[in-house]
Design a protein around this motif. Structure first.
Motif, PDB file in Angstrom:
ATOM      1  N   VAL A 203       2.276  -4.017   6.453  1.00  0.00           N
ATOM      2  CA  VAL A 203       0.828  -4.247   6.389  1.00  0.00           C
ATOM      3  C   VAL A 203       0.075  -3.618   7.414  1.00  0.00           C
ATOM      4  N   LYS A 204      -1.239  -3.854   7.410  1.00  0.00           N
ATOM      5  CA  LYS A 204      -2.150  -3.144   8.330  1.00  0.00           C
ATOM      6  C   LYS A 204      -1.749  -3.729   9.887  1.00  0.00           C
TER       7      LYS A 204
ATOM      8  N   PRO B 226      -3.498  -8.290  10.920  1.00  0.00           N
ATOM      9  CA  PRO B 226      -2.968  -8.570   9.577  1.00  0.00           C
ATOM     10  C   PRO B 226      -1.158  -9.098   9.852  1.00  0.00           C
TER      11      PRO B 226
ATOM     12  N   ALA C  86       0.878  -1.226   0.046  1.00  0.00           N
ATOM     13  CA  ALA C  86       0.023  -0.066   0.101  1.00  0.00           C
ATOM     14  C   ALA C  86       0.755   1.160   0.053  1.00  0.00           C
ATOM     15  N   VAL C  87       0.370   2.483   0.355  1.00  0.00           N
ATOM     16  CA  VAL C  87       1.429   3.585   0.207  1.00  0.00           C
ATOM     17  C   VAL C  87       2.518   3.657   0.832  1.00  0.00           C
TER      18      VAL C  87
ATOM     19  N   GLY D  69       7.531  -2.552  10.010  1.00  0.00           N
ATOM     20  CA  GLY D  69       7.427  -1.190   9.702  1.00  0.00           C
ATOM     21  C   GLY D  69       6.229  -0.604   9.948  1.00  0.00           C
TER      22      GLY D  69
ATOM     23  N   ARG E 128      -0.396  -9.294  -0.682  1.00  0.00           N
ATOM     24  CA  ARG E 128      -1.215 -10.408  -0.737  1.00  0.00           C
ATOM     25  C   ARG E 128      -2.336 -10.182  -2.283  1.00  0.00           C
TER      26      ARG E 128
ATOM     27  N   LYS F  44       8.624   5.198  18.525  1.00  0.00           N
ATOM     28  CA  LYS F  44       7.637   5.760  17.820  1.00  0.00           C
ATOM     29  C   LYS F  44       6.161   6.103  18.243  1.00  0.00           C
TER      30      LYS F  44
ATOM     31  N   ARG G  97      -1.474  -5.226  -6.979  1.00  0.00           N
ATOM     32  CA  ARG G  97      -0.486  -4.259  -6.274  1.00  0.00           C
ATOM     33  C   ARG G  97       1.001  -4.252  -6.768  1.00  0.00           C
TER      34      ARG G  97
ATOM     35  N   GLY H  67       4.328   1.012   2.104  1.00  0.00           N
ATOM     36  CA  GLY H  67       5.316  -0.259   1.437  1.00  0.00           C
ATOM     37  C   GLY H  67       5.660   0.021  -0.102  1.00  0.00           C
TER      38      GLY H  67
HETATM   39  P1  NDP Z   1      -2.469  -0.012   5.305  1.00  0.00           P
HETATM   40  O1  NDP Z   1      -2.441   0.156   6.775  1.00  0.00           O
HETATM   41  O2  NDP Z   1      -3.823   0.468   4.538  1.00  0.00           O
HETATM   42  O3  NDP Z   1      -2.525  -1.515   4.929  1.00  0.00           O
HETATM   43  C1  NDP Z   1      -2.680  -1.995   3.628  1.00  0.00           C
HETATM   44  C2  NDP Z   1      -1.681  -3.124   3.486  1.00  0.00           C
HETATM   45  O4  NDP Z   1      -1.986  -4.322   4.319  1.00  0.00           O
HETATM   46  C3  NDP Z   1      -2.115  -3.865   2.050  1.00  0.00           C
HETATM   47  O5  NDP Z   1      -0.725  -4.250   1.513  1.00  0.00           O
HETATM   48  C4  NDP Z   1      -2.812  -4.910   2.464  1.00  0.00           C
HETATM   49  O6  NDP Z   1      -2.888  -6.018   1.473  1.00  0.00           O
HETATM   50  C5  NDP Z   1      -2.152  -5.343   3.397  1.00  0.00           C
HETATM   51  N1  NDP Z   1      -3.088  -6.662   4.365  1.00  0.00           N
HETATM   52  C6  NDP Z   1      -3.866  -6.098   4.848  1.00  0.00           C
HETATM   53  N2  NDP Z   1      -4.635  -7.231   5.917  1.00  0.00           N
HETATM   54  C7  NDP Z   1      -3.638  -8.348   5.436  1.00  0.00           C
HETATM   55  C8  NDP Z   1      -3.492  -9.412   5.615  1.00  0.00           C
HETATM   56  N3  NDP Z   1      -4.502 -10.179   6.752  1.00  0.00           N
HETATM   57  N4  NDP Z   1      -2.656 -10.350   5.100  1.00  0.00           N
HETATM   58  C9  NDP Z   1      -1.703  -9.749   4.327  1.00  0.00           C
HETATM   59  N5  NDP Z   1      -1.601  -8.604   4.054  1.00  0.00           N
HETATM   60  C10 NDP Z   1      -2.653  -7.536   4.580  1.00  0.00           C
HETATM   61  O7  NDP Z   1      -1.400   0.643   4.535  1.00  0.00           O
HETATM   62  P2  NDP Z   1      -0.381   1.788   4.767  1.00  0.00           P
HETATM   63  O8  NDP Z   1       0.540   1.737   3.756  1.00  0.00           O
HETATM   64  O9  NDP Z   1      -1.167   2.877   5.071  1.00  0.00           O
HETATM   65  O10 NDP Z   1       0.400   1.585   6.095  1.00  0.00           O
HETATM   66  C11 NDP Z   1       1.382   0.183   6.306  1.00  0.00           C
HETATM   67  C12 NDP Z   1       1.660   0.215   7.821  1.00  0.00           C
HETATM   68  O11 NDP Z   1       2.629   1.534   7.873  1.00  0.00           O
HETATM   69  C13 NDP Z   1       0.543   0.210   8.823  1.00  0.00           C
HETATM   70  O12 NDP Z   1       0.846  -0.528   9.969  1.00  0.00           O
HETATM   71  C14 NDP Z   1       0.595   1.934   9.052  1.00  0.00           C
HETATM   72  O13 NDP Z   1       0.201   2.050  10.564  1.00  0.00           O
HETATM   73  C15 NDP Z   1       2.066   2.106   9.264  1.00  0.00           C
HETATM   74  N6  NDP Z   1       2.312   3.642   8.976  1.00  0.00           N
HETATM   75  C16 NDP Z   1       1.439   4.198   7.938  1.00  0.00           C
HETATM   76  C17 NDP Z   1       1.823   5.597   7.844  1.00  0.00           C
HETATM   77  C18 NDP Z   1       0.804   6.447   7.046  1.00  0.00           C
HETATM   78  O14 NDP Z   1       1.100   7.648   6.677  1.00  0.00           O
HETATM   79  N7  NDP Z   1      -0.149   5.730   6.016  1.00  0.00           N
HETATM   80  C19 NDP Z   1       3.123   6.270   8.422  1.00  0.00           C
HETATM   81  C20 NDP Z   1       3.775   5.525   9.182  1.00  0.00           C
HETATM   82  C21 NDP Z   1       3.286   4.107   9.616  1.00  0.00           C
HETATM   83  P3  NDP Z   1      -4.002  -6.266   0.087  1.00  0.00           P
HETATM   84  O15 NDP Z   1      -3.574  -5.069  -0.931  1.00  0.00           O
HETATM   85  O16 NDP Z   1      -3.994  -7.414  -0.339  1.00  0.00           O
HETATM   86  O17 NDP Z   1      -5.257  -5.761   0.728  1.00  0.00           O
END
Ligand code: NDP
Length: 473
Positions: free
Chosen positions: A74-75, A79, A11-12, A100, A33, A182, A37, A14
């Motif tokens: 990931v979330k 997850p 997601a954003v 991370g 997953r 953090k 993506r 990663g």
């Molecule tokens: P999200 O938190 O929205 O998570 C989405 C990702 O998690 C997707 O790649 C999704 O895969 C995957 N996922 C969800 N459930 C599962 C599962 N059961 N098994 C495998 N993969 C799974 O993504 P973000 O990029 O926003 O954040 C990632 C992490 O970084 C989070 O923990 C967040 O708290 C942290 N973070 C975020 C920041 C931000 O500004 N957004 C800043 C700093 C940290 P799929 O595509 O298959 O659904």
């Protein structure tokens, strides 16, 4: 060709982290997953470096050089456990799983212990800076073993933000230390944002300035000691005009602040550790109050003070001082929490280094952090930042204005919980005597909880229901 490191969860965060690694010349394996993506990432950004896409966990793990470095983005929560359960059986002793995500440090401690038994390094890593940071250089707070940092540190430092050539990445300490720091970073961010919001509110409703005028005030502040990313973006937001209505943007946004949980964890953890973090707590509560729409609606008719705005030309300067002093308090509280967590869990965290790695990449990046680093350089074991020469002088110099701002807020009925609690904390710390002595007396009266005396060692109890003689407990 094998990849030096792999990222699963695209997601954003990663995706941008993987691109950052690739742009720095590190071949990076990528997996998600939902494989759409992964494909989209390579199609769109494949030219930026060497990406090794993998559709299955098995292929992903095979494509990594050993010892394997596997970053999970990931979330947070369930997850993360699901992904660990999926990948750990494919790994070998010496391999590393870097989480991370924004995990709770207690979860990180649990996961680290479980994987350590299998010889796998689990590296709970705080990453701050949102999607921009992930791409251009975040602030990185890795926990886990010192051994894992030897293998990961150079890569993480390479992609982190740099300030004066120093990477915003350092090994924080074992197991959950990185995610703990953090978490507190985010708690401090809440407090910082709340204090800025109160400054705006006072300039608006006590000094009667318009949003674009307040934007100018913040721009001026940003050239001085308050210079920081948050002050800078505050000016941007306040100067913005809503396209649809032509009104100030800040006036068309619903005034109910949301939160994801790291601020709340900071306060919950502080309660467990017995560390007073009123500035952070009030910031969390202020968001909570704002979100209680029905409660606010029900109370809207309650009377406020009769006096109107005070347009004192010196008021903005007073607010700047109150903001700086309250900010020092909030950071002092946050660092106290890190100090307490470090002692509780045996992490041996270098507090000055934490200030150093927050100078770039993250949301609370600020000139001010150099001062904190200097304070811990001068005295690594100082019980509070407030007594550092620079901060003591700054707060001492600000205090009259600070008191005036808090009094003005109270007089005019403008809520300023952050400023007020910071001042109360300051006054509590410097008080000769606190009314805690009376509290102890009450506790002894109703519950025989005993008390200690100022003039003798031991615990005592007064026979309140009898002849009120004092007995040794
Ligand atoms: P999200 O938190 O929205 O998570 C989405 C990702 O998690 C997707 O790649 C999704 O895969 C995957 N996922 C969800 N459930 C599962 C599962 N059961 N098994 C495998 N993969 C799974 O993504 P973000 O990029 O926003 O954040 C990632 C992490 O970084 C989070 O923990 C967040 O708290 C942290 N973070 C975020 C920041 C931000 O500004 N957004 C800043 C700093 C940290 P799929 O595509 O298959 O659904």
């Amino acid at each position: 060709q094998k990849a030096r490191i792999g990222v699963t969860g695209l997601a954003v965060m990663g995706r941008n982290l993987a691109r950052n690694l690739a742009r720095h010349g590190h071949p990076v394996a990528v997996h998600n997953r939902t494989s759409a993506r992964t494909k989209a990432l390579v199609e769109k950004f494949g030219g930026e470096g060497t990406f090794l896409p993998a559709e299955t966990p098995e292929r992903f793990v095979e494509s990594l050089e050993r010892p394997r470095r596997l970053v999970v983005m990931v979330k947070a929560g369930g997850p993360t456990d699901a992904v660990i359960d999926e990948f750990a059986p494919l790994l070998e002793p010496g391999d590393m799983i870097v989480d991370g995500g924004n995990a709770n440090f207690a979860d990180t401690r649990r996961r680290e212990a479980a994987l350590r038994d299998r010889g796998i390094h689990f590296v709970g890593t705080g990453i701050s800076g949102g999607e921009e940071g992930a791409l251009h250089g975040p602030s990185i707070m890795p926990g886990g073993s010192a051994e894992s940092y030897e293998a990961l540190g150079p890569l993480l430092e390479d992609i982190s933000a740099k300030v004066d050539g120093t990477p915003c990445c350092v090994h924080v300490g074992p197991d959950g230390a990185g995610h703990f720091v953090k978490m507190v970073h985010n708690g401090i961010e809440y407090a910082d944002m709340q204090l800025i919001a109160e400054s705006y509110d006072l300039l608006r409703h006590a000094a009667g300035l318009a949003p674009d005028e307040i934007a100018e005030v913040f721009r001026t502040w940003n050239t001085g000691r308050l210079e920081s990313y948050l002050i800078e973006i505050t000016a941007e937001v306040l100067a913005h005009t809503d396209v649809a209505t032509g009104r100030p943007f800040v006036d068309v946004v619903l005034d109910q602040a949301e939160q994801k949980g790291t601020g709340r964890w900071t306060v919950q953890t502080a309660l467990d550790l017995g560390v007073p973090v009123g500035g952070i707590a009030e910031a969390v509560f202020a968001r909570s109050v704002s979100g209680h729409a029905a409660l606010r609606e029900a109370a809207r008719s309650l009377p406020g003070p009769s006096r109107g705005a005070v347009a004192d030309s010196g008021f903005a300067d007073a607010v700047e001082k109150a903001l700086y002093a309250s900010k020092i308090v909030a950071y002092a509280q946050g660092f106290h929490e890190i100090q307490a967590g470090s002692a509780e869990y045996g992490w041996n965290i270098d507090l000055g280094a934490m200030a150093t790695i927050w100078r770039g990449g993250c949301i609370i990046r600020a000139r001010f952090l150099d001062r904190i680093r200097a304070a811990y350089e001068a005295d690594p074991h100082t019980p509070t930042l407030l007594t550092d020469d620079h901060f003591a002088e700054a707060v001492g110099d600000a205090q009259d204005a600070w008191r005036e701002v808090v009094a003005t807020a109270a007089r005019l009925g403008v809520p300023a919980p952050g400023f007020s609690t910071a001042l109360a904390y300051y006054d509590s710390l410097r008080a000769d005597r606190l009314p805690a002595a009376l509290t102890q007396g009450q506790r002894d009266f109703f519950g025989a909880h005993t008390y200690r005396r100022t003039d003798r060692d031991g615990a005592f109890h007064t026979l309140w229901g009898g002849d009120r003689t004092e007995v040794s407990a």
